[in-house]
Design a protein around this motif. Structure first.
Motif, PDB file in Angstrom:
ATOM      1  N   ILE A  37      96.961 -15.660 -12.250  1.00 27.48           N
ATOM      2  CA  ILE A  37      95.936 -15.474 -12.430  1.00 27.48           C
ATOM      3  C   ILE A  37      94.953 -16.732 -13.179  1.00 27.48           C
ATOM      4  CG2 ILE A  37      94.031 -13.616 -12.392  1.00 27.48           C
ATOM      5  CD1 ILE A  37      95.441 -11.715 -11.596  1.00 27.48           C
ATOM      6  N   ILE A  38      93.936 -17.601 -12.699  1.00 30.27           N
ATOM      7  CA  ILE A  38      93.624 -18.292 -13.426  1.00 30.27           C
ATOM      8  C   ILE A  38      91.474 -17.228 -13.477  1.00 30.27           C
ATOM      9  CG2 ILE A  38      91.838 -20.498 -13.858  1.00 30.27           C
ATOM     10  CD1 ILE A  38      94.009 -21.832 -12.802  1.00 30.27           C
ATOM     11  N   VAL A  39      91.657 -17.409 -14.740  1.00 31.11           N
ATOM     12  CA  VAL A  39      90.094 -16.386 -15.319  1.00 31.11           C
ATOM     13  C   VAL A  39      89.356 -17.712 -15.823  1.00 31.11           C
ATOM     14  CG1 VAL A  39      88.681 -14.867 -16.434  1.00 31.11           C
ATOM     15  CG2 VAL A  39      91.401 -14.468 -14.869  1.00 31.11           C
ATOM     16  N   ILE A  40      88.455 -17.837 -15.101  1.00 33.67           N
ATOM     17  CA  ILE A  40      87.199 -19.103 -16.017  1.00 33.67           C
ATOM     18  C   ILE A  40      85.914 -18.326 -16.733  1.00 33.67           C
ATOM     19  CG2 ILE A  40      86.622 -20.902 -15.433  1.00 33.67           C
ATOM     20  CD1 ILE A  40      88.937 -21.732 -14.544  1.00 33.67           C
ATOM     21  N   GLY A  41      86.501 -18.883 -18.173  1.00 31.04           N
ATOM     22  CA  GLY A  41      85.124 -18.124 -18.788  1.00 31.04           C
ATOM     23  C   GLY A  41      85.370 -16.800 -19.862  1.00 31.04           C
ATOM     24  N   THR A  42      84.955 -16.403 -20.474  1.00 32.76           N
ATOM     25  CA  THR A  42      85.727 -15.438 -21.530  1.00 32.76           C
ATOM     26  C   THR A  42      84.338 -14.228 -22.570  1.00 32.76           C
ATOM     27  OG1 THR A  42      85.137 -16.680 -23.498  1.00 32.76           O
ATOM     28  CG2 THR A  42      87.331 -16.645 -22.439  1.00 32.76           C
ATOM     29  N   GLY A  43      83.086 -14.225 -21.181  1.00 34.29           N
ATOM     30  CA  GLY A  43      82.051 -13.415 -21.562  1.00 34.29           C
ATOM     31  C   GLY A  43      82.853 -11.607 -21.509  1.00 34.29           C
ATOM     32  N   LEU A  44      81.561 -10.781 -20.986  1.00 30.80           N
ATOM     33  CA  LEU A  44      82.458  -9.906 -20.863  1.00 30.80           C
ATOM     34  C   LEU A  44      83.269  -9.655 -19.486  1.00 30.80           C
ATOM     35  CD1 LEU A  44      79.596  -6.786 -22.054  1.00 30.80           C
ATOM     36  CD2 LEU A  44      82.040  -7.449 -23.153  1.00 30.80           C
ATOM     37  N   GLY A  45      82.602 -10.395 -18.748  1.00 28.47           N
ATOM     38  CA  GLY A  45      83.456 -10.544 -16.958  1.00 28.47           C
ATOM     39  C   GLY A  45      84.469 -10.675 -17.208  1.00 28.47           C
ATOM     40  N   GLY A  46      84.895 -12.430 -18.153  1.00 31.94           N
ATOM     41  CA  GLY A  46      85.808 -13.236 -17.954  1.00 31.94           C
ATOM     42  C   GLY A  46      87.040 -12.046 -19.212  1.00 31.94           C
ATOM     43  N   SER A  47      86.420 -11.605 -19.925  1.00 34.36           N
ATOM     44  CA  SER A  47      87.797 -10.715 -21.018  1.00 34.36           C
ATOM     45  C   SER A  47      87.983  -9.823 -20.338  1.00 34.36           C
ATOM     46  CB  SER A  47      86.847 -10.957 -22.529  1.00 34.36           C
ATOM     47  OG  SER A  47      86.505 -11.807 -22.922  1.00 34.36           O
ATOM     48  N   SER A  48      87.090  -9.400 -19.569  1.00 32.71           N
ATOM     49  CA  SER A  48      87.754  -7.667 -19.448  1.00 32.71           C
ATOM     50  C   SER A  48      88.356  -8.053 -18.315  1.00 32.71           C
ATOM     51  CB  SER A  48      85.512  -6.844 -18.841  1.00 32.71           C
ATOM     52  OG  SER A  48      85.911  -7.752 -17.278  1.00 32.71           O
ATOM     53  N   SER A  49      88.378  -9.107 -17.369  1.00 39.69           N
ATOM     54  CA  SER A  49      89.522  -9.421 -16.673  1.00 39.69           C
ATOM     55  C   SER A  49      89.961  -9.712 -16.648  1.00 39.69           C
ATOM     56  CB  SER A  49      89.057  -9.875 -15.251  1.00 39.69           C
ATOM     57  OG  SER A  49      87.286  -9.807 -15.010  1.00 39.69           O
ATOM     58  N   ALA A  50      90.344 -10.598 -17.163  1.00 41.50           N
ATOM     59  CA  ALA A  50      91.476 -11.133 -18.207  1.00 41.50           C
ATOM     60  C   ALA A  50      92.740 -10.177 -18.565  1.00 41.50           C
ATOM     61  CB  ALA A  50      91.393 -12.588 -19.267  1.00 41.50           C
ATOM     62  N   SER A  51      91.770  -9.419 -19.613  1.00 37.51           N
ATOM     63  CA  SER A  51      92.378  -8.051 -20.731  1.00 37.51           C
ATOM     64  C   SER A  51      93.447  -7.351 -19.780  1.00 37.51           C
ATOM     65  CB  SER A  51      92.197  -8.092 -21.212  1.00 37.51           C
ATOM     66  OG  SER A  51      91.296  -6.731 -20.905  1.00 37.51           O
ATOM     67  N   THR A  52      92.907  -7.257 -18.275  1.00 41.22           N
ATOM     68  CA  THR A  52      92.838  -5.614 -17.374  1.00 41.22           C
ATOM     69  C   THR A  52      93.976  -6.009 -16.856  1.00 41.22           C
ATOM     70  OG1 THR A  52      90.558  -5.516 -17.321  1.00 41.22           O
ATOM     71  CG2 THR A  52      92.423  -4.226 -16.198  1.00 41.22           C
ATOM     72  N   LEU A  53      93.767  -7.472 -16.132  1.00 46.04           N
ATOM     73  CA  LEU A  53      94.481  -8.104 -15.213  1.00 46.04           C
ATOM     74  C   LEU A  53      96.550  -7.923 -16.905  1.00 46.04           C
ATOM     75  CD1 LEU A  53      92.729 -10.390 -13.588  1.00 46.04           C
ATOM     76  CD2 LEU A  53      93.990  -8.679 -12.264  1.00 46.04           C
ATOM     77  N   GLY A  54      96.129  -8.552 -17.653  1.00 43.38           N
ATOM     78  CA  GLY A  54      97.247  -8.995 -18.483  1.00 43.38           C
ATOM     79  C   GLY A  54      98.113  -7.684 -18.631  1.00 43.38           C
ATOM     80  N   GLU A  55      97.275  -6.600 -18.935  1.00 45.32           N
ATOM     81  CA  GLU A  55      97.865  -4.625 -19.101  1.00 45.32           C
ATOM     82  C   GLU A  55      98.478  -4.475 -17.862  1.00 45.32           C
ATOM     83  OE1 GLU A  55      94.498  -2.657 -19.614  1.00 45.32           O
ATOM     84  OE2 GLU A  55      93.797  -3.776 -21.623  1.00 45.32           O
ATOM     85  N   LEU A  56      97.928  -4.882 -16.575  1.00 48.99           N
ATOM     86  CA  LEU A  56      98.447  -5.162 -15.016  1.00 48.99           C
ATOM     87  C   LEU A  56      99.848  -5.046 -15.476  1.00 48.99           C
ATOM     88  CD1 LEU A  56      95.253  -4.187 -13.288  1.00 48.99           C
ATOM     89  CD2 LEU A  56      97.098  -2.729 -13.426  1.00 48.99           C
TER      90      LEU A  56
END
Lengths: 639, 247
Positions: A37-56
Motif C-alpha cells: 500500500i502506498i500512502v502519500i502524505g504524513t500529516g495526521l491523515g497519512g501518518s495515522s493511515s500508514a502506522s495503522t496499516l503497518g500495525e495490521l
C-alpha cells in the motif's frame, strides 16, 4: 446511470457503521505482508493511515515532500480536536457532535459519513492519549475541555495552542515505530507527479526525488492520498507555503471526480496582510474567541487608539447580530461579518482591512495569568509579527483562506472513483459539507486513518490477495513516466521572464477577489477569463532556473502553480454552477434580508462531483443527491 | 534599509562550498527574514542566477523546517524564535548578515542552506515512542496524569526537531533533542513500561550516528527556539543511570 455510488449502508443512522463493518471482508495476516500500500502524505491523515496499516501487517510505503514526516502541515493546527466524550457532563453526545457538524456544514454533507466521524472521535482521543499526547489536564489528573465556535458544549481537547503539533508528534511516533518494525518504508523529499492506473485500478505512482531530480516508479496494490487541502490557491493563506493541490489534481486528471471544489473556508482570525512582500498569513486560533471579544469602532475611520475608545462607542458586532452564539459563531459567519464591517468603512488598522479581537474584559475577569497560560504561545506569535502585545493592545485580525471542505469525491469506504485509490482527511470532501466547524479537522483525518480506512481498504484488498507484486516495467508505468518527463521538459524550456511565485501571486489575487468570501455571477465569469489568460501567459513567459537533475525549488513551484491554474478554473465553475449560498459559499444573489446565506434545498441539495474530460474540454458535472433521513433541514441560525 | 548578505553557496553534497556576498537594497523592516531571502532570490532569478536554496514550510514557527546560522547564531539574534519568525526589524541599515547552514557532521549539507537531518528520525525510530497499536487504548480519562506532569511533558514535547541544539553545541551533541523526548514520555504513566529500554537505545543511537557528548555548556538551551530547558538533560541522565543500574 450515475458514476456515483456512495455505498451508504441502509438502516438506522446509529447502526450504519456497525452493520457495514460486519459486512466488510478480511485479509488473513499471512496475506497482508504480500500486499503493498502506498500512502502519500504524513500529516495526521497519512501518518495515522500508514502506522495503522503497518500495525495490521501490510507492506506500506509512505511519501512526503518534507525531509521528515513530522513537518506535515497538521503540525500547525492550533486550537484543538473534538470528541463526544461528554467529560464536562454538559449533555454532549455522539448525536450532538454529528448534528453540530451537519448544521455547521449547512446541510451539505452526508449524514452517514458525519455520524461515523462523530462515532469514532472518542477512539481517536483514547489513542492519542495512549501515545502520550499531552492534552491539557485538570488538577485531579483528568483531561480538560474547552468550547469552540458553532457549538454550545465544551468538547474540544487541546494542548495549549499547539494541539496539531502535539497530535502530529504522537502520530509521527507511532509511524516511526512501524518504520523500525519494517512494516513501513519512508520515502522523504519526494513529490508525487502522477498516479499510475493499470486496467482501471490505481497501481502506483511516479515521484521525483527532490534532492537528485531522479524520476522514480513505485507500485502497490492500492494507493492512499492524504495530501491535505488546496488553500494555497489564494497564494496568501494560513497554509504552509509548500502545501499544494498537485497530488489530488493528478488523481482528478486520471479519473477521480473532484467534489465541491468551491467550498473553501475563509478563517476569520488571521493576522492581517501587512505589506506586499508578505508570503503567508498567520492564523490566530479560533479558541481565542472564547475569551476575546470582536469589535470595531461605531464611528467609521475613528482615528483614536483602540484603548482610548470608550465602551459605548464600540460595536461588538458579533454579539449584536448573533446574541445566542456571540463571538463563537462559526467561521464562515464570523468572516463575512468582518468583511461586511470593513467594506462599510468601519475597519481598523493602516489598511482598514482588520477588526479588533480584544482580551481586556477577559483579563479583568480572569486575570492576566490565566489568559496568558491559555494563549501564551499565540500571543507570542502575534507579538513577533506585529510588534504589539495582545495583553496591552487589542489584536487586529482579518479573514484568510484556510481549509478546503471540497476535495476528491469518495464513497463511504473512502475510495475515489478510481478503484484502489483512496483519499483521507482534508484531501477528500466527505465530512464538512459547506463549512467546517473548528477542531473537527484533526478529528476527521485521525478518525479516517486510524479507524475507518484500515477496515475499508482491507475489504478492497481482500479481492487482490492473488495479485502478485505489481511490476514497474509495464507499459502503464513507462507511459506515465514519459508524460511526467515531458511536462518537466516543457516547464524548463519556456525560458521566459516571470517566476512561478509571481504567477502564483497574480492567480491568488484573482481567486481572492472573485472566488473568495463573497461570489457573484459576473465576478466568477470574469475570473474564468482572467485565469485562462494568465495561464496562457504562464506557459509563454515562465522562468525556471536550473535543471531537472538537481535540487530545484523553482521547478517544484512551477509544477504546482501550473496545476493551480487548472484547479482555479474548476473552483470558479463550481461556484458559478451553485447559484445558492450555503456555508462558506456565499453567492450575493442568494441572501436573506439580514444578509445571511440563503440555501436552495430544492435545487442544490447535492454534492457537485466534476469529471475531467480532457485538456481544454469542459468538465462534466455529476450530482450525488443528499438525502436527509434523520435530521430536518432548517435555516442555519446562530441568532 | 540596505544590507549586505554573506551567504554560503554549495551546489550539492559533493561539491565544495564558499561564501558569496550580495548587497540588497530597499529591505523593509516589516519583512520576515525568509521574505527578505525571497526578495533576494527574486532578484537573483531575474539576473539569471541560481536562487539560494533554503528549507521552509509553515512560516509560523511550528514545523521545524527552517533553520540556519544567522550571523553566527542558530535561528538568528532573537531569543526563542525560529528563522521564519525572525523579522528584519531586528537588523539595521548597513548591517552585514552572514548566513550559513547548520554545521554538524551528522547533518551533511545537501545544497546551499539545506542540510540532511534524517539522523533525528533515526534516533526517534530507535525508541522515541510508546508501543501501542490503534484500537488498543483504554478510555483516555482512565489514565490520570498530574497536571504538573502533563504541563512539563508538554513543554518538552514542543521540540520542533529543527536541529538548532545540535548546531549550537560545540560537540554537535543531540542530548537536548533526546532528553526532550525521553522526558516527555517518562512523565506519563503510559510511557513507563518501556522507559528503560527507550533511554538506552536512544542514547546508543545518538552515539552511533556521530553526534558528540554533552559537556554542559548550555548553548542548546540558549538557542532552542522553543526554550526547552537543559533540566531535560538532567532528567535524561537520571533516567539513563537508573536504567543502567537495573541491568
Amino acid at each position: 446511470m450515475s458514476k456515483l455510488n456512495s455505498k451508504i449502508p441502509d438502516g438506522p443512522l446509529v447502526d450504519k457503521w456497525t452493520k457495514h463493518k460486519t459486512a466488510l471482508k478480511l485479509v488473513n495476516p499471512a496475506n497482508k505482508s504480500k500486499l503493498d500500500i502506498i500512502v502519500i502524505g504524513t500529516g495526521l491523515g497519512g501518518s495515522s493511515s500508514a502506522s495503522t496499516l503497518g500495525e495490521l501487517g501490510y507492506n506500506v510505503k509512505v511519501f512526503s515532500y518534507q525531509d521528515s514526516p513530522r513537518r506535515a502541515h497538521s503540525v500547525a493546527a492550533q486550537g484543538g480536536i473534538n470528541a463526544a466524550k461528554n467529560y464536562k457532563n454538559d449533555n454532549d453526545s455522539i448525536y450532538r457532535l454529528f448534528y453540530d457538524m451537519i448544521k455547521g456544514g449547512d446541510f451539505r454533507a452526508r449524514e452517514a459519513n458525519v455520524y461515523r466521524a462523530a462515532e469514532v472521535s472518542n477512539l481517536v482521543i483514547d489513542h492519542y492519549t495512549a501515545l502520550g499526547v499531552p492534552f491539557a489536564r485538570d488538577y485531579g489528573g483528568t483531561i480538560d475541555n474547552r468550547s469552540f465556535g458553532g457549538v454550545q458544549v465544551s468538547r474540544t481537547f487541546y494542548a495549549k495552542g499547539q494541539t496539531g503539533q502535539q497530535c502530529l508528534v504522537g502520530a509521527y511516533s507511532a509511524l516511526t515505530r512501524q518504520i523500525k518494525a519494517g512494516t513501513v518504508t519512508m520515502y522523504p523529499r519526494r513529490d508525487l507527479l502522477d498516479i499510475v492506473v493499470v486496467d482501471g485500478k490505481a497501481r502506483g505512482i511516479i515521484t521525483r526525488n527532490l534532492v537528485t531530480g531522479e524520476i522514480e516508479r513505485h507500485s502497490a496494490h492500492a494507493v492512499v492520498l492524504a495530501t491535505g487541502g488546496y488553500g494555497t490557491i489564494y497564494y496568501l493563506s494560513t497554509l504552509a507555503l509548500n502545501s499544494n493541490a498537485s497530488a489530488a489534481w493528478k488523481a482528478h486528471r486520471k479519473g477521480a471526480l473532484f467534489a465541491n471544489p468551491s467550498f473553501v473556508q475563509i478563517h476569520p482570525t488571521s493576522i492581517p496582510v501587512m505589506n506586499s512582500y508578505q508570503s503567508k498569513l498567520t492564523l490566530m486560533s479560533e479558541s481565542l474567541r472564547n475569551d476575546g471579544r470582536v469589535w470595531v469602532p461605531k464611528q467609521a475611520k475613528d482615528p483614536r487608539k483602540p484603548n482610548d475608545i470608550p465602551e459605548e462607542e464600540r460595536d461588538y458586532y458579533l454579539e449584536r447580530r448573533y446574541p445566542a452564539f456571540g463571538n463563537l459563531v462559526p467561521r464562515d459567519v464570523a468572516s463575512r461579518a468582518a468583511k461586511e464591517r470593513c467594506d462599510a468603512g468601519f475597519g481598523v488598522g493602516p489598511t482598514g482591512l482588520s477588526v479588533y479581537l480584544d482580551f481586556r474584559d477577559a483579563i479583568k475577569k480572569k486575570g492576566k495569568k490565566v489568559i496568558e497560560s491559555s494563549y501564551g504561545n499565540l500571543f507570542d506569535m502575534y507579538e513577533k509579527i506585529s510588534g504589539e502585545s495582545p495583553l496591552e493592545t487589542p489584536m487586529r485580525i482579518y479573514p484568510a483562506g484556510h481549509y478546503t471542505m471540497g476535495g476528491l469525491w469518495v464513497d463511504y469506504n473512502l475510495m475515489t472513483t478510481i478503484p484502489g485509490l483512496f483519499a483521507v482527511g482534508e484531501s477528500n470532501f466527505s465530512d464538512h459539507g459547506a463549512n467546517r466547524l473548528g477542531a473537527s479537522s484533526l478529528m476527521q483525518c485521525s478518525g479516517d486513518g486510524y479507524f475507518i480506512l484500515p477496515y475499508t481498504i482491507t475489504d478492497y484488498l481482500a479481492d487482490d490477495i492473488k495479485t502478485p507484486r505489481i511490476q514497474t516495467n509495464i507499459p502503464e508505468f513507462e507511459k506515465t513516466e514519459a508524460d511526467v518527463k515531458e511536462r518537466i521538459k516543457r516547464l524548463l524550456s519556456i525560458n521566459g521572464k516571470e517566476t512561478a511565485t509571481s504567477f502564483h501571486k497574480r492567480l491568488g489575487k484573482i481567486m481572492w477577489d472573485y472566488c473568495g468570501m463573497v461570489r457573484n455571477e459576473e465576478g466568477l465569469k470574469k475570473a474564468l477569463v482572467l485565469i485562462k489568460e494568465l495561464e496562457e501567459e504562464f506557459w509563454k513567459n515562465l522562468k525556471v532556473t536550473g535543471t531537472d537533475s538537481e535540487l530545484n525549488q523553482e521547478l517544484e513551484k512551477a509544477g504546482r502553480v501550473a496545476d493551480f491554474f487548472e484547479l482555479g478554473k474548476l473552483l470558479c465553475m463550481d461556484a458559478l454552477n451553485r447559484k445558492e449560498s450555503c456555508g462558506a459559499h456565499f453567492r450575493e444573489e442568494s441572501q436573506t434580508e439580514t444578509g445571511e446565506a440563503k440555501r436552495d434545498d430544492d435545487n442544490y441539495s447535492f454534492v457537485a462531483a466534476w469529471e475531467f474530460k480532457g485538456e481544454g474540454q469542459e468538465p462534466e458535472l455529476h450530482k450525488e443527491e443528499l438525502k436527509f433521513e434523520f435530521v430536518k433541514l432548517q435555516e442555519r441560525s446562530y441568532k | 534599509m540596505n544590507i549586505k548578505l554573506k551567504i554560503w553557496r554549495q551546489p550539492d553534497a559533493k561539491s565544495n562550498g564558499r561564501f558569496e556576498t550580495y548587497p540588497l537594497n530597499d529591505v523593509s523592516s516589516d519583512m520576515s527574514f525568509l521574505e527578505m531571502l525571497d526578495y533576494l532570490n527574486n532578484n537573483l532569478i531575474k539576473e539569471g542566477q541560481q536562487p539560494v536554496a533554503f528549507e521552509h514550510d509553515c512560516r509560523e514557527g511550528i514545523c521545524g523546517s527552517c533553520g540556519m546560522y544567522i550571523s553566527g547564531r542558530p535561528h538568528g539574534p532573537q531569543h526563542k524564535t525560529t528563522t521564519c519568525e525572525l523579522r528584519m526589524r531586528e537588523f539595521k541599515d548597513g548591517d552585514t548578515i552572514t548566513v550559513e547552514p547548520w554545521r554538524a557532521s551528522a547533518f551533511p549539507v545537501i545544497k546551499d542552506l539545506i542540510v540532511e537531518r534524517s539522523a533525528f528520525d533515526k534516533i526517534m525510530q530507535s525508541g522515541g515512542f510508546i508501543s501501542v497499536n490503534a484500537g488498543a487504548a483504554q478510555d483516555a480519562n482512565s489514565i490520570l496524569v498530574k497536571k504538573k506532569n502533563a504541563d512539563e511533558a508538554f513543554d518538552s514535547a514542543t521540540c520542533l526537531g529543527c536541529g538548532a541544539c545540535v548546531a549550537a553545541c560545540k560537540n554537535s551533541s543531540a542530548m537536548l533533542f533526546i532528553a526532550a523526548k525521553v522526558t516527555h514520555l517518562a512523565l506519563f504513566p503510559q510511557g513507563q513500561t518501556e522507559a528503560e529500554l527507550r533511554v538506552k537505545t536512544m542514547v546508543a543511537k545518538m552515539d552511533e550516528l556521530g553526534f558528540g557528548g554533552c559537556t554542559n555548556t548550555r548553548a542548546c538551551e540558549a538557542e532552542c527556539p522553543k526554550g526547552i530547558s537543559i533540566s531535560n538533560i538532567a532528567k535524561l541522565n537520571r533516567e539513563f543511570f537508573v536504567a543502567k543500574l537495573k541491568e
